[in-house]
Design an enzyme around this catalytic site. Structure first.
Site, PDB file in Angstrom:
ATOM      1  N   GLU A  32      45.406  85.052  18.168  1.00 30.22           N
ATOM      2  CA  GLU A  32      46.305  85.607  17.148  1.00 30.22           C
ATOM      3  C   GLU A  32      47.759  85.579  17.628  1.00 30.22           C
ATOM      4  O   GLU A  32      48.685  85.559  16.827  1.00 30.22           O
ATOM      5  CB  GLU A  32      45.849  87.028  16.772  1.00 30.22           C
ATOM      6  CG  GLU A  32      44.595  86.958  15.907  1.00 30.22           C
ATOM      7  CD  GLU A  32      43.662  88.142  16.002  1.00 30.22           C
ATOM      8  OE1 GLU A  32      44.060  89.189  16.530  1.00 30.22           O
ATOM      9  OE2 GLU A  32      42.510  88.006  15.547  1.00 30.22           O
ATOM     10  N   SER A  81      33.163  88.230  16.759  1.00 31.09           N
ATOM     11  CA  SER A  81      32.116  88.849  15.932  1.00 31.09           C
ATOM     12  C   SER A  81      30.888  89.299  16.724  1.00 31.09           C
ATOM     13  O   SER A  81      29.754  88.988  16.365  1.00 31.09           O
ATOM     14  CB  SER A  81      31.705  87.892  14.804  1.00 31.09           C
ATOM     15  OG  SER A  81      32.850  87.546  14.054  1.00 31.09           O
ATOM     16  N   GLU A 122      36.934  82.558  23.183  1.00 31.67           N
ATOM     17  CA  GLU A 122      36.895  83.087  21.818  1.00 31.67           C
ATOM     18  C   GLU A 122      37.139  81.959  20.822  1.00 31.67           C
ATOM     19  O   GLU A 122      38.301  81.638  20.510  1.00 31.67           O
ATOM     20  CB  GLU A 122      37.994  84.139  21.634  1.00 31.67           C
ATOM     21  CG  GLU A 122      37.818  85.377  22.468  1.00 31.67           C
ATOM     22  CD  GLU A 122      38.470  86.572  21.774  1.00 31.67           C
ATOM     23  OE1 GLU A 122      37.741  87.504  21.438  1.00 31.67           O
ATOM     24  OE2 GLU A 122      39.689  86.549  21.558  1.00 31.67           O
ATOM     25  N   GLY A 151      36.404  87.769  13.752  1.00 38.09           N
ATOM     26  CA  GLY A 151      36.591  88.590  12.556  1.00 38.09           C
ATOM     27  C   GLY A 151      35.573  88.330  11.454  1.00 38.09           C
ATOM     28  O   GLY A 151      35.847  88.565  10.285  1.00 38.09           O
ATOM     29  N   GLY A 182      36.207  92.964  19.057  1.00 35.81           N
ATOM     30  CA  GLY A 182      37.316  93.336  18.178  1.00 35.81           C
ATOM     31  C   GLY A 182      36.918  94.434  17.214  1.00 35.81           C
ATOM     32  O   GLY A 182      36.803  95.605  17.591  1.00 35.81           O
ATOM     33  N   ASN A 184      39.115  95.239  21.992  1.00 38.72           N
ATOM     34  CA  ASN A 184      40.448  94.847  21.544  1.00 38.72           C
ATOM     35  C   ASN A 184      40.724  95.548  20.208  1.00 38.72           C
ATOM     36  O   ASN A 184      40.225  95.135  19.168  1.00 38.72           O
ATOM     37  CB  ASN A 184      40.486  93.312  21.392  1.00 38.72           C
ATOM     38  CG  ASN A 184      41.829  92.799  20.927  1.00 38.72           C
ATOM     39  OD1 ASN A 184      42.802  93.570  20.840  1.00 38.72           O
ATOM     40  ND2 ASN A 184      41.906  91.521  20.629  1.00 38.72           N
ATOM     41  N   TRP A 185      41.514  96.609  20.266  1.00 42.43           N
ATOM     42  CA  TRP A 185      41.808  97.389  19.048  1.00 42.43           C
ATOM     43  C   TRP A 185      42.795  96.659  18.130  1.00 42.43           C
ATOM     44  O   TRP A 185      43.033  97.096  17.013  1.00 42.43           O
ATOM     45  CB  TRP A 185      42.403  98.760  19.424  1.00 42.43           C
ATOM     46  CG  TRP A 185      41.424  99.730  20.014  1.00 42.43           C
ATOM     47  CD1 TRP A 185      40.137  99.487  20.413  1.00 42.43           C
ATOM     48  CD2 TRP A 185      41.650 101.128  20.272  1.00 42.43           C
ATOM     49  NE1 TRP A 185      39.564 100.636  20.910  1.00 42.43           N
ATOM     50  CE2 TRP A 185      40.475 101.655  20.826  1.00 42.43           C
ATOM     51  CE3 TRP A 185      42.745 101.975  20.089  1.00 42.43           C
ATOM     52  CZ2 TRP A 185      40.360 103.000  21.204  1.00 42.43           C
ATOM     53  CZ3 TRP A 185      42.638 103.311  20.466  1.00 42.43           C
ATOM     54  CH2 TRP A 185      41.445 103.816  21.015  1.00 42.43           C
ATOM     55  N   LYS A 186      43.385  95.595  18.636  1.00 41.02           N
ATOM     56  CA  LYS A 186      44.417  94.858  17.875  1.00 41.02           C
ATOM     57  C   LYS A 186      45.481  95.837  17.350  1.00 41.02           C
ATOM     58  O   LYS A 186      45.866  96.732  18.084  1.00 41.02           O
ATOM     59  CB  LYS A 186      43.766  94.032  16.768  1.00 41.02           C
ATOM     60  CG  LYS A 186      42.663  93.117  17.326  1.00 41.02           C
ATOM     61  CD  LYS A 186      42.228  92.040  16.399  1.00 41.02           C
ATOM     62  CE  LYS A 186      41.166  91.190  17.095  1.00 41.02           C
ATOM     63  NZ  LYS A 186      40.688  90.081  16.290  1.00 41.02           N
ATOM     64  N   HIS A 245      45.795  85.396  23.453  1.00 37.90           N
ATOM     65  CA  HIS A 245      44.852  85.603  22.342  1.00 37.90           C
ATOM     66  C   HIS A 245      45.208  84.651  21.201  1.00 37.90           C
ATOM     67  O   HIS A 245      46.392  84.384  20.967  1.00 37.90           O
ATOM     68  CB  HIS A 245      44.902  87.066  21.881  1.00 37.90           C
ATOM     69  CG  HIS A 245      43.791  87.393  20.934  1.00 37.90           C
ATOM     70  ND1 HIS A 245      43.835  87.045  19.604  1.00 37.90           N
ATOM     71  CD2 HIS A 245      42.588  87.995  21.136  1.00 37.90           C
ATOM     72  CE1 HIS A 245      42.706  87.430  19.027  1.00 37.90           C
ATOM     73  NE2 HIS A 245      41.930  88.013  19.930  1.00 37.90           N
TER      74      HIS A 245
HETATM   75  P1  PGA Z   1      36.231  90.297  16.485  1.00 36.87           P
HETATM   76  O1  PGA Z   1      37.531  90.021  17.364  1.00 36.87           O
HETATM   77  O2  PGA Z   1      35.210  90.964  17.372  1.00 36.87           O
HETATM   78  O3  PGA Z   1      36.726  91.186  15.382  1.00 36.87           O
HETATM   79  O4  PGA Z   1      35.730  88.976  15.996  1.00 36.87           O
HETATM   80  C1  PGA Z   1      37.466  89.545  18.663  1.00 36.87           C
HETATM   81  C2  PGA Z   1      38.861  89.221  19.146  1.00 36.87           C
HETATM   82  O5  PGA Z   1      39.658  88.661  18.389  1.00 36.87           O
HETATM   83  O6  PGA Z   1      39.215  89.525  20.305  1.00 36.87           O
END
Ligand code: PGA
Length: 254
Positions: free
Chosen positions: A99, A215, A167, A173, A236, A11-13, A97
Site C-alpha cells: 500500500e 487475508s 504478501e 483485504g 491485516g 497490521n492495523w493500517k 508494504h
Molecule cells: P489483510 O492485510 O490481512 O487485510 O489481507 C494484510 C496486509 O496488508 O498486511
C-alpha cells in the site's frame, strides 16, 4: 532444541480513528494474546497511538511502526525517523508494504529505508509480493527482482533483524477463501528462500524468517503455517477484531 515461536504481526493500517478506540483495541488484543504460548505478537499501530503505547511498553506484545523515514536527520516534513521510533520503545517496522509502494515507493527507496532502520537497531519486516500471477511464471521474476532490489546492500551482520513478509497484492483485504493456498505458498516460500540463499549464502540466507500476509484468519492460518514452510503471519483486517484475532491465535495452538 527449543522451538522458536511463530511470529504474528498485526497490521492495523490506518485504524482506529481515535485514541479511546485504539486503547480499547490494544487492551482487548493484549487480552487475547495473553494465553498464547506458541506465538510472539507484534502490533503495528498508526503513529499517533503507537508511540504512547510503546513508550509505556508491554510484557505481552511488542510494538511496530508501519513505515519509517529514509533519512536519520533533515528537513523531512511529515516523516518519522527510525531513531525516534527506537527511542519510543518501538521494536519493529514494516517497510515496503504494497500500500506504500502503490503511493510511489520504489525498490531503491525501500532498500534505503531498510538499511537505515536496521542500522538503527529496529527489526525490519520487509514486504514483497506480486500484483498478479500469470500462467507463464513471470511473476517469479518480478518477485525475485523486487526482493533483491528492496534488500539493496545489507551487510550480513544485520540479517538477524531482518524478516521478509511475502504478501501477494491480489490476496490482500479479501476473504479467507481468496487467500493463497498453502501449496502455492509452499512453492513461493521455497522460491524466496532460494533467492535469499543466492544473495547471502546458505548459512545467512536460511536464517531469515519468512511470513505470509494476505487475508489470513483462523480458518486458513493453521494450514498456511503447516504447509507453507513459513515462520509467521502478517494479519491485516482480522487483527482489528479482537474476537477473530483471538480465534486466529487459538487456531495455531497454545
Ligand atoms: P489483510 O492485510 O490481512 O487485510 O489481507 C494484510 C496486509 O496488508 O498486511
Amino acid at each position: 532444541m527449543k522451538k522458536s515461536k511463530i511470529l504474528i504481526v498485526a497490521n492495523w493500517k490506518m485504524n482506529p480513528d481515535n485514541y479511546a478506540e485504539a486503547e480499547d483495541l490494544l487492551h482487548q488484543s493484549i487480552g487475547v494474546v495473553k494465553n498464547t504460548k506458541s506465538a510472539r505478537v507484534v502490533l503495528c499501530i498508526p503513529y499517533p497511538w503507537l508511540t504512547d503505547f510503546s513508550h509505556k511498553g508491554s510484557k505481552i506484545v511488542s510494538f511496530g511502526a508501519q513505515d519509517a523515514a529514509i533519512e536519520e536527520k533533515g528537513a523531512l516534513t511529515g516523516e518519522v525517523s527510525p531513531t525516534m521510533l527506537k527511542n519510543s520503545g518501538v521494536e519493529y517496522v514494516i517497510l515496503g508494504h504494497s500500500e506504500r509502494r502503490a503511493l510511489g515507493e520504489t525498490d531503491a527507496l525501500v532498500a534505503q529505508k531498510v538499511l537505515l532502520a536496521l542500522k538503527t537497531g529496529l527489526k525490519v519486516i520487509l514486504c514483497v509480493g506480486e500484483k498478479e500471477r500469470d500462467l507463464h511464471g513471470e511473476y517469479l521474476l518480478f518477485l525475485r527482482n523486487q526482493l533483491i532490489n528492496s534488500l539493496g546492500k545489507i551487510q550480513k551482520k544485520y540479517l538477524k533483524k531482518l524478516i521478509v513478509a511475502y504478501e501477494p497484492v491480489w490476496a490482500i483485504g479479501k476473504s479467507e477463501k481468496e487467500a493463497m493456498t498453502p501449496d502455492d505458498l509452499h512453492e513461493t516460500s521455497l522460491f524466496i528462500k532460494k533467492v535469499l540463499v543466492e544473495v547471502y549464502g546458505q548459512d545467512s540466507g536460511l536464517i531469515i524468517p519468512i511470513l505470509y500476509g494476505g487475508s489470513v484468519g483462523a480458518k486458513n492460518a493453521p494450514s498456511l503455517l503447516a504447509l507453507g514452510q513459513i515462520q509467521g503471519l502478517l494479519v491485516g483486517h482480522e487483527s482489528l477484531n479482537p474476537k477473530k484475532f483471538g480465534e486466529l491465535l487459538s487456531s495455531i495452538g497454545n
